[in-house]
Design a protein around this motif. Structure first.
Motif, PDB file in Angstrom:
ATOM      1  N   ALA A   1      44.541  51.696  32.392  1.00  0.00           N
ATOM      2  CA  ALA A   1      44.992  52.006  33.753  1.00  0.00           C
ATOM      3  C   ALA A   1      45.470  50.707  34.387  1.00  0.00           C
ATOM      4  CB  ALA A   1      43.852  52.611  34.561  1.00  0.00           C
ATOM      5  N   ARG A   2      46.764  50.476  34.405  1.00  0.00           N
ATOM      6  CA  ARG A   2      47.306  49.196  34.856  1.00  0.00           C
ATOM      7  C   ARG A   2      47.288  49.042  36.373  1.00  0.00           C
ATOM      8  NH1 ARG A   2      48.996  46.572  30.555  1.00  0.00           N
ATOM      9  NH2 ARG A   2      49.677  47.716  28.716  1.00  0.00           N
TER      10      ARG A   2
ATOM     11  N   PRO B   1      36.423  48.227  46.648  1.00  0.00           N
ATOM     12  CA  PRO B   1      35.530  47.269  45.989  1.00  0.00           C
ATOM     13  C   PRO B   1      34.820  47.868  44.778  1.00  0.00           C
ATOM     14  CG  PRO B   1      34.477  48.147  47.956  1.00  0.00           C
ATOM     15  CD  PRO B   1      35.869  48.741  47.914  1.00  0.00           C
ATOM     16  N   GLY B   2      34.536  47.029  43.805  1.00  0.00           N
ATOM     17  CA  GLY B   2      33.660  47.394  42.697  1.00  0.00           C
ATOM     18  C   GLY B   2      34.117  48.568  41.859  1.00  0.00           C
ATOM     19  N   TRP B   3      35.403  48.624  41.534  1.00  0.00           N
ATOM     20  CA  TRP B   3      35.928  49.740  40.738  1.00  0.00           C
ATOM     21  C   TRP B   3      35.968  49.345  39.260  1.00  0.00           C
ATOM     22  CZ3 TRP B   3      36.745  54.642  42.218  1.00  0.00           C
ATOM     23  CH2 TRP B   3      37.381  55.497  41.308  1.00  0.00           C
ATOM     24  N   THR B   4      35.442  50.219  38.398  1.00  0.00           N
ATOM     25  CA  THR B   4      35.405  49.953  36.961  1.00  0.00           C
ATOM     26  C   THR B   4      36.527  50.701  36.265  1.00  0.00           C
ATOM     27  OG1 THR B   4      33.007  49.608  36.999  1.00  0.00           O
ATOM     28  CG2 THR B   4      34.011  50.074  34.870  1.00  0.00           C
ATOM     29  N   SER B   5      37.334  49.972  35.503  1.00  0.00           N
ATOM     30  CA  SER B   5      38.443  50.579  34.768  1.00  0.00           C
ATOM     31  C   SER B   5      38.852  49.642  33.633  1.00  0.00           C
ATOM     32  CB  SER B   5      39.634  50.826  35.695  1.00  0.00           C
ATOM     33  OG  SER B   5      40.094  49.607  36.250  1.00  0.00           O
ATOM     34  N   VAL B   6      39.696  50.154  32.758  1.00  0.00           N
ATOM     35  CA  VAL B   6      40.258  49.343  31.678  1.00  0.00           C
ATOM     36  C   VAL B   6      41.666  48.953  32.095  1.00  0.00           C
ATOM     37  CG1 VAL B   6      40.898  49.235  29.239  1.00  0.00           C
ATOM     38  CG2 VAL B   6      38.875  50.540  29.945  1.00  0.00           C
ATOM     39  N   ARG B   7      41.851  47.721  32.556  1.00  0.00           N
ATOM     40  CA  ARG B   7      43.158  47.250  33.013  1.00  0.00           C
ATOM     41  C   ARG B   7      43.975  46.687  31.852  1.00  0.00           C
ATOM     42  NH1 ARG B   7      43.155  47.593  38.858  1.00  0.00           N
ATOM     43  NH2 ARG B   7      45.139  46.505  38.677  1.00  0.00           N
ATOM     44  N   LYS B   8      43.267  46.050  30.916  1.00  0.00           N
ATOM     45  CA  LYS B   8      43.903  45.524  29.715  1.00  0.00           C
ATOM     46  C   LYS B   8      43.024  45.883  28.542  1.00  0.00           C
ATOM     47  CE  LYS B   8      45.913  41.532  32.109  1.00  0.00           C
ATOM     48  NZ  LYS B   8      45.967  40.053  32.184  1.00  0.00           N
TER      49      LYS B   8
END
Length: 227
Positions: A83-84, A143-150
């Protein structure tokens, strides 16, 4: 104006106002500054950290860093592992964004100049305020959001931000993109964006008046922004 190190058509802006000069814009208010030593950032790209100004948890204001790009709407994540992020928000009425439009999620994003693309492969036009007025994007932070950016980083937890966009004014429309960032230049606008209810704050989603911006081919550092 300063020579640019590279040419691209990505969203990009600059922030070269000195930390103390930024504090002076909010003189008389209690400020919790967690920026540390804030260097000039002549080129800020999506997914990079940048300063924001938000309401403090116990009153006053907080200066903090956040990562540029809010969470991607789920319909654009189907079949994707990364999720970019989304750099700007136009449709504030979307259910995806409405939950973060309250006072607690609004922020100001300081900038010196911003770029809009001339077209594919043609580089960017840079815009700075014609009178050198301080500028802030009307921002949203989560604030404090968890995701896979790379993919190489796997899941990370970050404070995120993006900013609202709107129809372009005359200078930006001449480039010609279809939108421009929502930019706030007056202390009364900053206060409204951070403190007012959404019914009042949403009226700030409007372009700057025609004639407000200077156009160049490099990021600008108006007199006084660096000191």
């Amino acid at each position: 104006m300063r020579p640019r190190s590279r040419c691209c058509n990505h969203p990009i802006y600059s922030q070269t106002r000195a930390q103390d000069a930024m504090r002076q814009l909010f003189s008389g208010q209690e400020i919790l500054d967690s920026l540390g030593n804030l260097p000039p950032q002549p080129e800020i790209y999506p997914d990079q950290p940048a300063p924001i100004v938000r309401a403090g948890s116990s009153g006053g204001l907080a200066f903090a860093r956040a990562r540029w790009g809010l969470l991607t709407p789920p319909q654009y994540l189907v079949g994707r592992k990364v999720a970019r992020g989304v750099t700007n928000v136009r449709n504030a009425g979307s259910p995806h964004w409405r939950r973060w439009l309250g006072r607690e999620n609004r922020c100001l994003v300081p900038l010196t100049s911003f770029a809009e693309p001339h077209g594919a492969g043609l580089g960017n036009a840079w815009f700075a305020h014609a009178q050198g007025a301080p500028m802030f994007f009307a921002g949203i932070h989560v604030p404090g959001w968890t995701s896979v950016r790379k993919q190489k980083d796997r899941a990370t937890t970050d404070d995120l931000f993006a900013f609202l966009i709107t129809a372009p004014n005359a200078e930006v429309a001449a480039v010609p993109p279809k939108a421009m960032p929502v930019i706030l230049t007056h202390p009364s606008e900053w206060k409204t964006w951070l403190e007012a209810g959404w019914s009042e704050a949403r009226l700030l989603q409007r372009p700057l008046p025609d004639g407000s911006l200077l156009v160049g081919e490099a990021s600008a550092d108006p007199a006084g922004a660096g000191g």
